[in-house]
Write a protein that holds these residues in place. Structure first.
Motif, PDB file in Angstrom:
ATOM      1  N   HIS A 316     -17.161  30.304 -18.410  1.00 36.32           N
ATOM      2  CA  HIS A 316     -16.419  29.700 -19.524  1.00 36.32           C
ATOM      3  C   HIS A 316     -17.161  29.882 -20.842  1.00 36.32           C
ATOM      4  O   HIS A 316     -16.543  30.145 -21.883  1.00 36.32           O
ATOM      5  CB  HIS A 316     -16.196  28.213 -19.234  1.00 36.32           C
ATOM      6  CG  HIS A 316     -15.801  27.416 -20.439  1.00 36.32           C
ATOM      7  ND1 HIS A 316     -14.573  27.558 -21.059  1.00 36.32           N
ATOM      8  CD2 HIS A 316     -16.477  26.481 -21.157  1.00 36.32           C
ATOM      9  CE1 HIS A 316     -14.506  26.744 -22.093  1.00 36.32           C
ATOM     10  NE2 HIS A 316     -15.652  26.075 -22.173  1.00 36.32           N
ATOM     11  N   GLU A 317     -18.478  29.750 -20.816  1.00 34.65           N
ATOM     12  CA  GLU A 317     -19.250  29.953 -22.048  1.00 34.65           C
ATOM     13  C   GLU A 317     -19.214  31.400 -22.502  1.00 34.65           C
ATOM     14  O   GLU A 317     -19.321  31.678 -23.705  1.00 34.65           O
ATOM     15  CB  GLU A 317     -20.697  29.513 -21.815  1.00 34.65           C
ATOM     16  CG  GLU A 317     -20.847  28.014 -21.582  1.00 34.65           C
ATOM     17  CD  GLU A 317     -22.271  27.643 -21.205  1.00 34.65           C
ATOM     18  OE1 GLU A 317     -23.085  28.595 -21.022  1.00 34.65           O
ATOM     19  OE2 GLU A 317     -22.575  26.447 -21.099  1.00 34.65           O
ATOM     20  N   ARG A 318     -19.041  32.331 -21.562  1.00 34.04           N
ATOM     21  CA  ARG A 318     -18.998  33.741 -21.939  1.00 34.04           C
ATOM     22  C   ARG A 318     -17.618  34.162 -22.424  1.00 34.04           C
ATOM     23  O   ARG A 318     -17.502  34.900 -23.409  1.00 34.04           O
ATOM     24  CB  ARG A 318     -19.403  34.608 -20.746  1.00 34.04           C
ATOM     25  CG  ARG A 318     -20.867  34.469 -20.332  1.00 34.04           C
ATOM     26  CD  ARG A 318     -21.136  35.213 -19.048  1.00 34.04           C
ATOM     27  NE  ARG A 318     -20.637  36.581 -19.125  1.00 34.04           N
ATOM     28  CZ  ARG A 318     -20.422  37.364 -18.084  1.00 34.04           C
ATOM     29  NH1 ARG A 318     -20.642  36.888 -16.877  1.00 34.04           N
ATOM     30  NH2 ARG A 318     -19.983  38.594 -18.238  1.00 34.04           N
ATOM     31  N   THR A 319     -16.560  33.716 -21.753  1.00 32.16           N
ATOM     32  CA  THR A 319     -15.214  34.194 -22.055  1.00 32.16           C
ATOM     33  C   THR A 319     -14.367  33.186 -22.810  1.00 32.16           C
ATOM     34  O   THR A 319     -13.353  33.559 -23.411  1.00 32.16           O
ATOM     35  CB  THR A 319     -14.495  34.575 -20.755  1.00 32.16           C
ATOM     36  OG1 THR A 319     -14.370  33.404 -19.920  1.00 32.16           O
ATOM     37  CG2 THR A 319     -15.288  35.633 -19.996  1.00 32.16           C
ATOM     38  N   GLY A 320     -14.732  31.913 -22.771  1.00 30.96           N
ATOM     39  CA  GLY A 320     -13.938  30.891 -23.434  1.00 30.96           C
ATOM     40  C   GLY A 320     -12.674  30.508 -22.697  1.00 30.96           C
ATOM     41  O   GLY A 320     -11.769  29.909 -23.300  1.00 30.96           O
ATOM     42  N   ALA A 321     -12.559  30.806 -21.417  1.00 36.39           N
ATOM     43  CA  ALA A 321     -11.359  30.481 -20.638  1.00 36.39           C
ATOM     44  C   ALA A 321     -11.345  28.987 -20.331  1.00 36.39           C
ATOM     45  O   ALA A 321     -12.299  28.446 -19.754  1.00 36.39           O
ATOM     46  CB  ALA A 321     -11.330  31.285 -19.347  1.00 36.39           C
ATOM     47  N   ASP A 322     -10.264  28.319 -20.721  1.00 35.96           N
ATOM     48  CA  ASP A 322     -10.160  26.879 -20.481  1.00 35.96           C
ATOM     49  C   ASP A 322      -9.943  26.557 -19.003  1.00 35.96           C
ATOM     50  O   ASP A 322     -10.293  25.458 -18.549  1.00 35.96           O
ATOM     51  CB  ASP A 322      -9.009  26.299 -21.311  1.00 35.96           C
ATOM     52  CG  ASP A 322      -9.275  26.404 -22.804  1.00 35.96           C
ATOM     53  OD1 ASP A 322     -10.462  26.465 -23.171  1.00 35.96           O
ATOM     54  OD2 ASP A 322      -8.307  26.433 -23.592  1.00 35.96           O
ATOM     55  N   GLY A 323      -9.373  27.480 -18.246  1.00 30.55           N
ATOM     56  CA  GLY A 323      -9.158  27.229 -16.827  1.00 30.55           C
ATOM     57  C   GLY A 323     -10.460  27.057 -16.065  1.00 30.55           C
ATOM     58  O   GLY A 323     -10.561  26.210 -15.174  1.00 30.55           O
ATOM     59  N   ASP A 324     -11.471  27.841 -16.413  1.00 34.04           N
ATOM     60  CA  ASP A 324     -12.775  27.693 -15.765  1.00 34.04           C
ATOM     61  C   ASP A 324     -13.402  26.347 -16.087  1.00 34.04           C
ATOM     62  O   ASP A 324     -14.028  25.716 -15.220  1.00 34.04           O
ATOM     63  CB  ASP A 324     -13.705  28.824 -16.209  1.00 34.04           C
ATOM     64  CG  ASP A 324     -13.298  30.164 -15.640  1.00 34.04           C
ATOM     65  OD1 ASP A 324     -12.574  30.178 -14.613  1.00 34.04           O
ATOM     66  OD2 ASP A 324     -13.677  31.208 -16.216  1.00 34.04           O
ATOM     67  N   ALA A 325     -13.244  25.876 -17.333  1.00 36.41           N
ATOM     68  CA  ALA A 325     -13.813  24.586 -17.708  1.00 36.41           C
ATOM     69  C   ALA A 325     -13.139  23.441 -16.954  1.00 36.41           C
ATOM     70  O   ALA A 325     -13.805  22.524 -16.456  1.00 36.41           O
ATOM     71  CB  ALA A 325     -13.693  24.379 -19.217  1.00 36.41           C
ATOM     72  N   ARG A 326     -11.806  23.492 -16.847  1.00 37.00           N
ATOM     73  CA  ARG A 326     -11.109  22.429 -16.116  1.00 37.00           C
ATOM     74  C   ARG A 326     -11.460  22.454 -14.629  1.00 37.00           C
ATOM     75  O   ARG A 326     -11.640  21.397 -14.008  1.00 37.00           O
ATOM     76  CB  ARG A 326      -9.598  22.590 -16.312  1.00 37.00           C
ATOM     77  CG  ARG A 326      -9.121  22.253 -17.723  1.00 37.00           C
ATOM     78  CD  ARG A 326      -7.609  22.160 -17.766  1.00 37.00           C
ATOM     79  NE  ARG A 326      -6.980  23.437 -17.439  1.00 37.00           N
ATOM     80  CZ  ARG A 326      -6.637  24.347 -18.356  1.00 37.00           C
ATOM     81  NH1 ARG A 326      -6.876  24.118 -19.641  1.00 37.00           N
ATOM     82  NH2 ARG A 326      -6.059  25.480 -17.998  1.00 37.00           N
ATOM     83  N   ARG A 327     -11.579  23.644 -14.072  1.00 37.93           N
ATOM     84  CA  ARG A 327     -11.945  23.739 -12.650  1.00 37.93           C
ATOM     85  C   ARG A 327     -13.377  23.242 -12.428  1.00 37.93           C
ATOM     86  O   ARG A 327     -13.652  22.554 -11.436  1.00 37.93           O
ATOM     87  CB  ARG A 327     -11.826  25.205 -12.215  1.00 37.93           C
ATOM     88  CG  ARG A 327     -12.235  25.439 -10.762  1.00 37.93           C
ATOM     89  CD  ARG A 327     -11.146  25.039  -9.796  1.00 37.93           C
ATOM     90  NE  ARG A 327     -11.608  25.055  -8.427  1.00 37.93           N
ATOM     91  CZ  ARG A 327     -11.868  26.174  -7.729  1.00 37.93           C
ATOM     92  NH1 ARG A 327     -11.692  27.362  -8.282  1.00 37.93           N
ATOM     93  NH2 ARG A 327     -12.256  26.085  -6.468  1.00 37.93           N
ATOM     94  N   ALA A 328     -14.289  23.576 -13.328  1.00 34.29           N
ATOM     95  CA  ALA A 328     -15.667  23.104 -13.186  1.00 34.29           C
ATOM     96  C   ALA A 328     -15.737  21.589 -13.289  1.00 34.29           C
ATOM     97  O   ALA A 328     -16.484  20.928 -12.542  1.00 34.29           O
ATOM     98  CB  ALA A 328     -16.553  23.758 -14.254  1.00 34.29           C
ATOM     99  N   GLU A 329     -14.959  20.999 -14.196  1.00 27.96           N
ATOM    100  CA  GLU A 329     -14.947  19.536 -14.310  1.00 27.96           C
ATOM    101  C   GLU A 329     -14.428  18.894 -13.029  1.00 27.96           C
ATOM    102  O   GLU A 329     -14.985  17.894 -12.542  1.00 27.96           O
ATOM    103  CB  GLU A 329     -14.093  19.128 -15.500  1.00 27.96           C
ATOM    104  CG  GLU A 329     -14.003  17.622 -15.688  1.00 27.96           C
ATOM    105  CD  GLU A 329     -13.067  17.246 -16.816  1.00 27.96           C
ATOM    106  OE1 GLU A 329     -12.834  16.030 -17.002  1.00 27.96           O
ATOM    107  OE2 GLU A 329     -12.564  18.155 -17.500  1.00 27.96           O
ATOM    108  N   SER A 330     -13.371  19.457 -12.467  1.00 25.55           N
ATOM    109  CA  SER A 330     -12.831  18.915 -11.227  1.00 25.55           C
ATOM    110  C   SER A 330     -13.838  19.026 -10.081  1.00 25.55           C
ATOM    111  O   SER A 330     -14.001  18.088  -9.283  1.00 25.55           O
ATOM    112  CB  SER A 330     -11.541  19.653 -10.871  1.00 25.55           C
ATOM    113  OG  SER A 330     -11.046  19.231  -9.615  1.00 25.55           O
TER     114      SER A 330
END
Length: 470
Positions: A316-330
């Protein structure tokens, strides 16, 4: 004849009641062929029965200590293994190698519980003796070598030298070569860990390439429903991460996430470990959780969730994809719910959540209000007479702080109200570092008597002194 029967009897005890049934039958046939027993043979039979009993008790105690974290069971396992080592004679080398290995395993378990370096050194010593006593044809030789390699790797991680990791690679490779297909995946896993440790010390890329290869083979040998399949996937992910940090292969980064997805999808039963004689070192590897920076020995399902969340956060820090951030939070919230409240990894989970939920910083951080402003120059130093001292400090350089000097001290150079002819050193006293012999060798210069001036309430030593107050 009876000596050969004793060897078969020892082999049957080492293999267990099922696998050693044939050796027990051979031993009984040889004893019958040897004829009736004498008094010495009766004593040997009693000794063999006592040896078999202590060996069986030590094996059962160590197995129970590995499966149950009760400290009382662990102490009983260590005590039973020590008794077995004392009872088994030197001439029964196969059986003695097994009880020495059980003793080393119990000491290593106690080290992992309490962290005593003496237990770890004792485990390494006992396992080395077991390797020497086992020889080439021992049925548990591969297990003994694999356990010795894991103990050497742990001692290297604690602060050992390069010799420990070199020997760990040697014995782990010998364990892979000497064992059969049973538990080969666990021995390959231990070899991969040792190779990665050696790569960290020697920086040889060949070690990292071989580590990735052996981890891939270990994963391929284990079916998806195996209890150690998640652990092996995490080991492969750690090796791929190390190679990605070395040369930046994008395929390694994606393969690492794929391996962690597989490990996380196995559920809470993944990474359960092996029994006392299993080849997988499931409860001794701190590197399996290295992706999540959790410096513990946990290889459970929450650790796989933490590793996957760390990898998704990095993407997420490399590409800025919000889906990765939401999945990591979950994943982090699921891991926090799965871990016990007093677990040390709870702090890491909350730290990762804080970094993930914090708003991004767009500009430089504000300067604190208590910081000194750069536009205010430090005050210039002054002489005792109150005038600035030339050449001591510039407008942007603070003069060093000095201890206050006596009134009769040497004036600053360049002071217009001082004269070298009217100056004398301070009189030596109890606090002065000047030796007493100084007054005999260097008498003081003539000095006007102290007078009381009308314009100043303080004492002065003459008009030419720098200590006169206006």
């Amino acid at each position: 004849m009876r000596a050969i029967a004793d060897l078969h009897r020892c082999r049957s005890l080492v293999l267990g009641p099922e696998a050693g049934r044939e050796n027990a039958a051979v031993a009984a046939a040889l004893e019958r062929f040897a004829g009736p027993e004498t008094s010495a043979d009766t004593a040997d039979a009693e000794e063999a029965g006592r040896v078999a009993a202590v060996h069986r008790e030590a094996r059962d105690r160590v197995t129970a200590a590995r499966r149950d974290p009760d400290p009382l069971l662990l102490e009983q396992a260590v005590r039973a293994a020590e008794v077995a080592v004392d009872v088994v004679p030197e001439r029964l080398r196969p059986l003695r190698a097994t009880v020495l290995a059980l003793w080393g395993v119990s000491l290593r378990l106690r080290y992992e519980r309490w962290g005593s370096a003496r237990d770890l050194d004792g485990a390494v010593t006992a396992l080395r003796e077991a390797e020497s006593a086992a020889g080439g044809g021992h049925p548990d030789r591969a297990w003994i070598l694999s356990t010795l390699g894991a103990a050497l790797r742990e001692r290297h991680d604690r602060g050992g030298g390069l010799d420990d990791v070199l020997e760990a690679v040697r014995v782990a490779r010998a364990a892979v070569e000497s064992g059969g297909e049973t538990d080969r995946a666990g021995r390959l896993y231990n070899l991969g860990l040792a190779l990665r440790r050696r790569h960290e010390r020697t920086r040889d890329p060949a070690d990292l390439e071989e580590a990735v290869a052996v981890h891939r083979e270990a994963v391929a040998l284990t079916p998806a429903g195996h209890h150690d399949h998640g652990l092996l996937q995490q080991g492969l992910a750690s090796a791929l991460r190390a190679r990605y940090e070395l040369d930046g292969r994008e395929t390694d980064f994606e393969a690492r996430i794929e391996a962690l997805e597989t490990a996380a999808s196995l559920g809470a039963g993944a990474g359960a470990g092996a029994d006392a004689k299993g080849g997988t070192d499931a409860d001794a590897d701190a590197d399996a959780d290295a992706d999540a920076a959790a410096q513990g020995h946990s290889t459970s399902w929450p650790a796989a969730l933490l590793n996957l969340a760390s990898a998704l956060t990095e993407r997420h820090e490399r590409t800025g994809a919000d889906g990765d951030a939401r999945r990591a939070e979950s994943l982090l919230r699921t891991a926090s719910a799965a871990l016990p409240p007093e677990d040390t990894q709870q702090a890491f989970v909350r730290y990762q959540l804080g970094l993930l939920l914090a708003p991004p910083v767009t500009g430089p951080p504000p300067r604190p209000s208590c910081a000194p402003r750069p536009s205010s120059p430090p005050p210039l130093p002054s002489c005792a007479c109150g005038r600035p001292t030339p050449g001591r400090a510039g407008p942007w350089r603070r003069a060093p702080r000095r201890r206050p000097r006596p009134r009769t001290d040497r004036p600053s150079p360049g002071c217009p109200r001082s004269s070298p002819a009217t100056w004398r050193p301070p009189t030596p006293n109890r606090r002065s570092p000047t030796p007493r012999a100084w007054r005999a060798t260097r008498p003081p210069a003539p000095w006007p008597p102290a007078t009381r001036t009308a314009r100043s309430p303080s004492w002065s030593r003459g008009a030419g002194s720098c200590s006169a107050r206006a």
